[in-house]
Scaffold this active site. Structure first.
Site, PDB file in Angstrom:
ATOM      1  N   TRP A 104       1.085  -0.944   0.377  1.00  0.00           N
ATOM      2  CA  TRP A 104      -0.295   0.200  -0.365  1.00  0.00           C
ATOM      3  C   TRP A 104       0.771   1.072  -0.005  1.00  0.00           C
ATOM      4  CZ3 TRP A 104      -4.180  -0.132  -2.398  1.00  0.00           C
ATOM      5  CH2 TRP A 104      -5.486  -1.412  -2.342  1.00  0.00           C
ATOM      6  N   ASP A 174      -1.148   6.887   7.144  1.00  0.00           N
ATOM      7  CA  ASP A 174      -2.207   6.051   6.667  1.00  0.00           C
ATOM      8  C   ASP A 174      -2.560   5.335   7.045  1.00  0.00           C
ATOM      9  OD1 ASP A 174      -4.423   4.514   4.713  1.00  0.00           O
ATOM     10  OD2 ASP A 174      -2.810   3.545   3.408  1.00  0.00           O
ATOM     11  N   LYS A 198     -12.004  -1.609   6.975  1.00  0.00           N
ATOM     12  CA  LYS A 198     -11.474  -3.263   7.615  1.00  0.00           C
ATOM     13  C   LYS A 198     -11.718  -2.604   9.049  1.00  0.00           C
ATOM     14  CE  LYS A 198      -8.114  -3.092   3.398  1.00  0.00           C
ATOM     15  NZ  LYS A 198      -7.490  -1.839   2.942  1.00  0.00           N
TER      16      LYS A 198
HETATM   17  C1  LIG Z   1      -7.263  -1.461   1.836  1.00  0.00           C
HETATM   18  C2  LIG Z   1      -6.098  -0.374   2.158  1.00  0.00           C
HETATM   19  C3  LIG Z   1      -6.172   0.770   0.886  1.00  0.00           C
HETATM   20  C4  LIG Z   1      -6.501   0.452  -0.133  1.00  0.00           C
HETATM   21  O1  LIG Z   1      -7.926   1.158  -0.113  1.00  0.00           O
HETATM   22  P1  LIG Z   1      -9.130   2.233  -0.973  1.00  0.00           P
HETATM   23  O2  LIG Z   1     -10.441   2.082   0.134  1.00  0.00           O
HETATM   24  O3  LIG Z   1     -10.003   0.998  -1.679  1.00  0.00           O
HETATM   25  O4  LIG Z   1      -9.175   2.823  -1.855  1.00  0.00           O
HETATM   26  C5  LIG Z   1      -5.109   1.656   1.240  1.00  0.00           C
HETATM   27  N1  LIG Z   1      -4.324   2.023   2.325  1.00  0.00           N
HETATM   28  C6  LIG Z   1      -4.330   0.475   3.480  1.00  0.00           C
HETATM   29  C7  LIG Z   1      -3.273   0.705   4.656  1.00  0.00           C
HETATM   30  C8  LIG Z   1      -5.287  -0.260   3.127  1.00  0.00           C
HETATM   31  O5  LIG Z   1      -4.581  -1.294   3.798  1.00  0.00           O
END
Ligand SMILES: *Cc1c(COP(=O)(O)O)cnc(C)c1O
Length: 365
Positions: A104, A174, A198
Site C-alpha cells: 500500500w 495511512d 477494514k
Molecule cells: C486497503 C488499503 C488501501 C486501499 O483503500 P481503498 O479504500 O480501496 O482505496 C490503502 N491503504 C491501506 C493501508 C489499505 O489497507
C-alpha cells in the site's frame, strides 16, 4: 459461530454482531426516525447529528484536541494518496519523503510524483517487504514537505509499533487497516487518513484527521471536492455523503466506547488475538512460516506461508470446510492471511488456532 464470525477477510472486514443487527434494523427503520437509513435526507437535522456524534466519539476515543479537524470523505484511501500531495506538495518546491514498506505505501508514491518531488526515504522492496525500518536506519530530512508512511501494511502484515520520524516534520499516516485498534498520541500527527472498510464499517467513507493549521496554505485551483476546506466548512456534507456508511461507523464507534470500553481495552484484546496465532506459527517447527519479521508483526493481519502451494491450497480448502472464510493471502503475495480486525472475536481466533494446530498435525508437522 455463524459464517460472519469466522470471516477473516482482509477487507471489507468483519463487523461486530451488535453493529450488524443494528444496521439491519436501520435498513428497515431507524429507531426514533421511522424511515429506512437508505432513504433519509443528508440535509436532515437527524443526519447532521449522526455526523456530529461520530466525530465526538472519535474525539473521545483518541482524546483528539481541537487543533485537529475530523472529516468524512469519499474516494477511499486511494484518493488520499492524491489529496495529500495536492495539499502539501503541489507548488511547495519541497520534497516529500515516503517510507516504502509494502504494497500500500508503494501505491501511494506514483500519485505523489504527479504533484512534485518524492524521496523514498527507506525502501523495503529489496528485502521483499519482510520487515520495517528501525529508527536508526531512517535518515530523514528536516525540510521535507512531509513524511508519509503506512502504519499497518495490510498485505504483508507489517505494523509499526512506534511512530517513525522526528516531530519537526509534517507527519502523514495511512492508518486504513489499524485505525482505532489501539491508542496513539494524535498530536504527533498532522494528517491521518483511514477508510472504514477494514476496521470500522462498510466501504464508502474515509476518515481524515487533519491539523487545522495545514489548511491555511492550500494551493490555488483545486476542485472543491478535492479541497479539504470545502468539506470542513460544510461539516462533511458538501455534497451527498455516504449516509449509510457513516451511520455504520457511528454504530462501530458506539460499540468501541460502550461494549469494548475504549482503545486501551481494544488494544489488549487485539494483542491477545494476535499472540494466539503467532504462537501457533512459532510452535509449528517451520510448518507455518510467518512473513513479517517478529519485531514488526501486525496485530491486524497475520500473514504466513506453508511449504508448498499445494499445502496452502489444502489449508484453504479444509479451513473452508470448517466454516472459515477470507483466509487466502492478497493476490500480490499468495499464502495465508488471517485478518483479525477489531470485530474479530477472541473465540473465533481460538477456533482458527485450533484448526491450524490440527491441520499441521494431519499434514505432518
Ligand atoms: C486497503 C488499503 C488501501 C486501499 O483503500 P481503498 O479504500 O480501496 O482505496 C490503502 N491503504 C491501506 C493501508 C489499505 O489497507
Amino acid at each position: 459461530m455463524n459464517a460472519n464470525t469466522l470471516n477473516f477477510s482482509g477487507g471489507p472486514g468483519v463487523l461486530p454482531e451488535s453493529v450488524l443487527a443494528a444496521t439491519q434494523q436501520a435498513i428497515a427503520e431507524v429507531p426514533g426516525v421511522g424511515l429506512s437509513i437508505l432513504g433519509i435526507s443528508h440535509r436532515s437535522a437527524w443526519f447532521a447529528e449522526v455526523v456530529a456524534e461520530t466525530e465526538r466519539n472519535i474525539r473521545q476515543l483518541l482524546k483528539l484536541p481541537d487543533s485537529h479537524a475530523v472529516l468524512f470523505l469519499q474516494g477511499g484511501a486511494t484518493l488520499q494518496f492524491s489529496m495529500v500531495p495536492m495539499l502539501l506538495l503541489r507548488g511547495s518546491g519541497k520534497t516529500a519523503e515516503y517510507l516504502r514498506t509494502g504494497y500500500w505505501s508503494s501505491k501511494a508514491i506514483p500519485e505523489a510524483l504527479l504533484e512534485g518531488d518524492v524521496r523514498i526515504a527507506w525502501d523495503g522492496q529489496p528485502e521483499a517487504f519482510h520487515r520495517l525500518p528501525t529508527d536508526g536506519e531512517l535518515a530523514l530530512a528536516n525540510d521535507a514537505a512531509y513524511l508519509h508512511y503506512v502504519s499497518n501494511e495490510t498485505v504483508e502484515g507489517l505494523q509499526f509499533h512506534g511512530i517513525p520520524g522526528h516531530d519537526g516534520v509534517t507527519r502523514v499516516c495511512d492508518m486504513s487497516s489499524d485505525f482505532l485498534s489501539r491508542p496513539f498520541d494524535p498530536e504527533r500527527f498532522d494528517l491521518i487518513y483511514a477508510h472504514a472498510q477494514k476496521n470500522l464499517g462498510p466501504a464508502g467513507v474515509t476518515i481524515v484527521i487533519v491539523r487545522r493549521s495545514l489548511l491555511e496554505h492550500v494551493p490555488d485551483g483545486l476542485p472543491a471536492l478535492l479541497d479539504y476546506r470545502a468539506h470542513l466548512a460544510a461539516n462533511s456534507i458538501y455534497n451527498t455523503p455516504p449516509v449509510f456508511a457513516i451511520y455504520v461507523v457511528l454504530l462501530a464507534t458506539r460499540w468501541l466506547l460502550d461494549e469494548i470500553g475504549g482503545l486501551e481495552k481494544m488494544a489488549a484484546i487485539n494483542q491477545g488475538k494476535a499472540a494466539a496465532l503467532y504462537q501457533a506459527i512459532d510452535a509449528s517447527q517451520g510448518f507455518y512460516r510467518g512473513w513479517a519479521a517478529p519485531a514488526n508483526r501486525s496485530l491486524m493481519n497475520v500473514v504466513f506461508k506453508l511449504a508448498t502451494p499445494e499445502l496452502e491450497a489444502a489449508f484453504l480448502a479444509e479451513s473452508a470446510q470448517h466454516g472459515f472464510s477470507g483466509l487466502g493471502g492478497h493476490r500480490s503475495l499468495g499464502g495465508i492471511r488471517a485478518s483479525i480486525y477489531n470485530a474479530m472475536t477472541p473465540q473465533a481466533v481460538g477456533l482458527l488456532r485450533d484448526f491450524m494446530q490440527a491441520f499441521a498435525a494431519r499434514h505432518g508437522a
